[in-house]
Design a protein around this motif. Structure first.
Motif, PDB file in Angstrom:
ATOM      1  N   ASP A 105      -9.111  18.526 -37.472  1.00  0.00           N
ATOM      2  CA  ASP A 105     -10.229  19.474 -37.477  1.00  0.00           C
ATOM      3  C   ASP A 105      -9.869  20.837 -36.899  1.00  0.00           C
ATOM      4  O   ASP A 105     -10.716  21.708 -36.826  1.00  0.00           O
ATOM      5  N   VAL A 106      -8.615  21.015 -36.496  1.00  0.00           N
ATOM      6  CA  VAL A 106      -8.208  22.267 -35.868  1.00  0.00           C
ATOM      7  C   VAL A 106      -7.814  23.296 -36.917  1.00  0.00           C
ATOM      8  O   VAL A 106      -8.303  24.411 -36.922  1.00  0.00           O
ATOM      9  N   GLY A 107      -6.910  22.928 -37.815  1.00  0.00           N
ATOM     10  CA  GLY A 107      -6.456  23.840 -38.848  1.00  0.00           C
ATOM     11  C   GLY A 107      -5.496  24.889 -38.321  1.00  0.00           C
ATOM     12  O   GLY A 107      -5.235  24.966 -37.125  1.00  0.00           O
ATOM     13  N   PRO A 108      -4.971  25.724 -39.247  1.00  0.00           N
ATOM     14  CA  PRO A 108      -4.025  26.761 -38.855  1.00  0.00           C
ATOM     15  C   PRO A 108      -4.638  27.672 -37.798  1.00  0.00           C
ATOM     16  O   PRO A 108      -5.846  27.899 -37.841  1.00  0.00           O
ATOM     17  N   PRO A 109      -3.835  28.152 -36.888  1.00  0.00           N
ATOM     18  CA  PRO A 109      -2.381  28.112 -36.900  1.00  0.00           C
ATOM     19  C   PRO A 109      -1.790  26.825 -36.339  1.00  0.00           C
ATOM     20  O   PRO A 109      -0.587  26.659 -36.368  1.00  0.00           O
ATOM     21  N   LEU A 110      -2.620  25.923 -35.795  1.00  0.00           N
ATOM     22  CA  LEU A 110      -2.080  24.655 -35.302  1.00  0.00           C
ATOM     23  C   LEU A 110      -2.137  23.623 -36.416  1.00  0.00           C
ATOM     24  O   LEU A 110      -3.208  23.345 -36.954  1.00  0.00           O
ATOM     25  N   GLN A 111      -0.985  23.096 -36.750  1.00  0.00           N
ATOM     26  CA  GLN A 111      -0.935  22.088 -37.791  1.00  0.00           C
ATOM     27  C   GLN A 111       0.344  21.268 -37.640  1.00  0.00           C
ATOM     28  O   GLN A 111       1.357  21.773 -37.173  1.00  0.00           O
ATOM     29  N   PRO A 112       0.283  19.997 -38.004  1.00  0.00           N
ATOM     30  CA  PRO A 112       1.506  19.194 -37.947  1.00  0.00           C
ATOM     31  C   PRO A 112       2.457  19.670 -39.044  1.00  0.00           C
ATOM     32  O   PRO A 112       2.012  20.102 -40.115  1.00  0.00           O
ATOM     33  N   VAL A 113       3.724  19.639 -38.747  1.00  0.00           N
ATOM     34  CA  VAL A 113       4.718  20.041 -39.733  1.00  0.00           C
ATOM     35  C   VAL A 113       5.757  18.939 -39.893  1.00  0.00           C
ATOM     36  O   VAL A 113       5.898  18.070 -39.028  1.00  0.00           O
ATOM     37  N   LEU A 114       6.459  18.990 -40.983  1.00  0.00           N
ATOM     38  CA  LEU A 114       7.505  18.018 -41.244  1.00  0.00           C
ATOM     39  C   LEU A 114       8.715  18.290 -40.365  1.00  0.00           C
ATOM     40  O   LEU A 114       8.895  19.403 -39.869  1.00  0.00           O
ATOM     41  N   ALA A 115       9.549  17.285 -40.197  1.00  0.00           N
ATOM     42  CA  ALA A 115      10.776  17.441 -39.421  1.00  0.00           C
ATOM     43  C   ALA A 115      11.906  16.695 -40.111  1.00  0.00           C
ATOM     44  O   ALA A 115      11.694  15.628 -40.679  1.00  0.00           O
ATOM     45  N   THR A 116      13.081  17.284 -40.091  1.00  0.00           N
ATOM     46  CA  THR A 116      14.259  16.648 -40.661  1.00  0.00           C
ATOM     47  C   THR A 116      15.500  17.192 -39.969  1.00  0.00           C
ATOM     48  O   THR A 116      15.494  18.315 -39.468  1.00  0.00           O
ATOM     49  N   ALA A 117      16.536  16.398 -39.970  1.00  0.00           N
ATOM     50  CA  ALA A 117      17.827  16.850 -39.449  1.00  0.00           C
ATOM     51  C   ALA A 117      18.705  17.362 -40.589  1.00  0.00           C
ATOM     52  O   ALA A 117      19.783  17.900 -40.357  1.00  0.00           O
ATOM     53  N   ASP A 118      18.222  17.233 -41.821  1.00  0.00           N
ATOM     54  CA  ASP A 118      18.992  17.634 -42.993  1.00  0.00           C
ATOM     55  C   ASP A 118      18.689  19.092 -43.357  1.00  0.00           C
ATOM     56  O   ASP A 118      17.556  19.435 -43.698  1.00  0.00           O
ATOM     57  N   ARG A 119      19.683  19.948 -43.279  1.00  0.00           N
ATOM     58  CA  ARG A 119      19.500  21.381 -43.519  1.00  0.00           C
ATOM     59  C   ARG A 119      18.973  21.676 -44.916  1.00  0.00           C
ATOM     60  O   ARG A 119      18.063  22.490 -45.091  1.00  0.00           O
ATOM     61  N   ASP A 120      19.539  21.037 -45.926  1.00  0.00           N
ATOM     62  CA  ASP A 120      19.111  21.308 -47.303  1.00  0.00           C
ATOM     63  C   ASP A 120      17.642  20.924 -47.520  1.00  0.00           C
ATOM     64  O   ASP A 120      16.894  21.639 -48.190  1.00  0.00           O
ATOM     65  N   THR A 121      17.236  19.809 -46.941  1.00  0.00           N
ATOM     66  CA  THR A 121      15.841  19.404 -47.041  1.00  0.00           C
ATOM     67  C   THR A 121      14.938  20.427 -46.370  1.00  0.00           C
ATOM     68  O   THR A 121      13.909  20.823 -46.921  1.00  0.00           O
ATOM     69  N   ALA A 122      15.321  20.872 -45.178  1.00  0.00           N
ATOM     70  CA  ALA A 122      14.526  21.866 -44.455  1.00  0.00           C
ATOM     71  C   ALA A 122      14.408  23.162 -45.252  1.00  0.00           C
ATOM     72  O   ALA A 122      13.325  23.752 -45.336  1.00  0.00           O
ATOM     73  N   LEU A 123      15.493  23.612 -45.850  1.00  0.00           N
ATOM     74  CA  LEU A 123      15.451  24.838 -46.656  1.00  0.00           C
ATOM     75  C   LEU A 123      14.539  24.679 -47.862  1.00  0.00           C
ATOM     76  O   LEU A 123      13.802  25.597 -48.221  1.00  0.00           O
ATOM     77  N   GLN A 124      14.556  23.519 -48.479  1.00  0.00           N
ATOM     78  CA  GLN A 124      13.672  23.262 -49.617  1.00  0.00           C
ATOM     79  C   GLN A 124      12.208  23.303 -49.167  1.00  0.00           C
ATOM     80  O   GLN A 124      11.364  23.882 -49.830  1.00  0.00           O
ATOM     81  N   TRP A 125      11.917  22.698 -48.011  1.00  0.00           N
ATOM     82  CA  TRP A 125      10.547  22.730 -47.491  1.00  0.00           C
ATOM     83  C   TRP A 125      10.111  24.164 -47.239  1.00  0.00           C
ATOM     84  O   TRP A 125       8.978  24.524 -47.537  1.00  0.00           O
ATOM     85  N   LEU A 126      11.007  24.993 -46.684  1.00  0.00           N
ATOM     86  CA  LEU A 126      10.661  26.391 -46.430  1.00  0.00           C
ATOM     87  C   LEU A 126      10.373  27.136 -47.727  1.00  0.00           C
ATOM     88  O   LEU A 126       9.453  27.960 -47.794  1.00  0.00           O
ATOM     89  N   ARG A 127      11.142  26.860 -48.755  1.00  0.00           N
ATOM     90  CA  ARG A 127      10.907  27.512 -50.043  1.00  0.00           C
ATOM     91  C   ARG A 127       9.588  27.087 -50.641  1.00  0.00           C
ATOM     92  O   ARG A 127       8.897  27.884 -51.283  1.00  0.00           O
ATOM     93  N   ASP A 128       9.216  25.821 -50.465  1.00  0.00           N
ATOM     94  CA  ASP A 128       8.017  25.278 -51.082  1.00  0.00           C
ATOM     95  C   ASP A 128       6.750  25.464 -50.254  1.00  0.00           C
ATOM     96  O   ASP A 128       5.642  25.293 -50.765  1.00  0.00           O
ATOM     97  N   ALA A 129       6.895  25.793 -48.965  1.00  0.00           N
ATOM     98  CA  ALA A 129       5.741  25.874 -48.060  1.00  0.00           C
ATOM     99  C   ALA A 129       4.948  27.141 -48.289  1.00  0.00           C
ATOM    100  O   ALA A 129       5.498  28.207 -48.531  1.00  0.00           O
ATOM    101  N   PRO A 130       3.621  27.019 -48.190  1.00  0.00           N
ATOM    102  CA  PRO A 130       2.803  28.243 -48.252  1.00  0.00           C
ATOM    103  C   PRO A 130       2.997  29.047 -46.964  1.00  0.00           C
ATOM    104  O   PRO A 130       3.480  28.516 -45.960  1.00  0.00           O
TER     105      PRO A 130
END
Length: 65
Positions: free
Chosen positions: A36-61
């Motif tokens: 019920d809080v919404g942005p700017p506080l929101q849960p985000v994904l986490a990964t140790a894989d750089r390529d996955t993280a970069l893909q998430w950044l490209r796809d994230a609003p």
């Protein structure tokens, strides 16, 4: 090395330190608390894989949506 920021989270039976519950259960509590809080506080994904993280950044609003 990038700096990370951590924030205190609400303490419930599921989130006490040291962790009394598996990560997936603690994560579910956090997601529920932030529902019920919404942005700017929101849960985000986490990964140790750089390529996955970069893909998430490209796809994230943009932050704040």
């Amino acid at each position: 090395m990038p700096r990370s920021t951590s924030w205190p989270t609400p303490t419930t039976a599921a989130t006490r330190w040291p962790p009394a519950r598996p990560y997936t259960e603690r994560r579910a509590v956090l997601v529920d608390v932030l529902a019920d809080v919404g942005p700017p506080l929101q849960p985000v994904l986490a990964t140790a894989d750089r390529d996955t993280a970069l893909q998430w950044l490209r796809d994230a609003p943009a932050a704040g949506g």
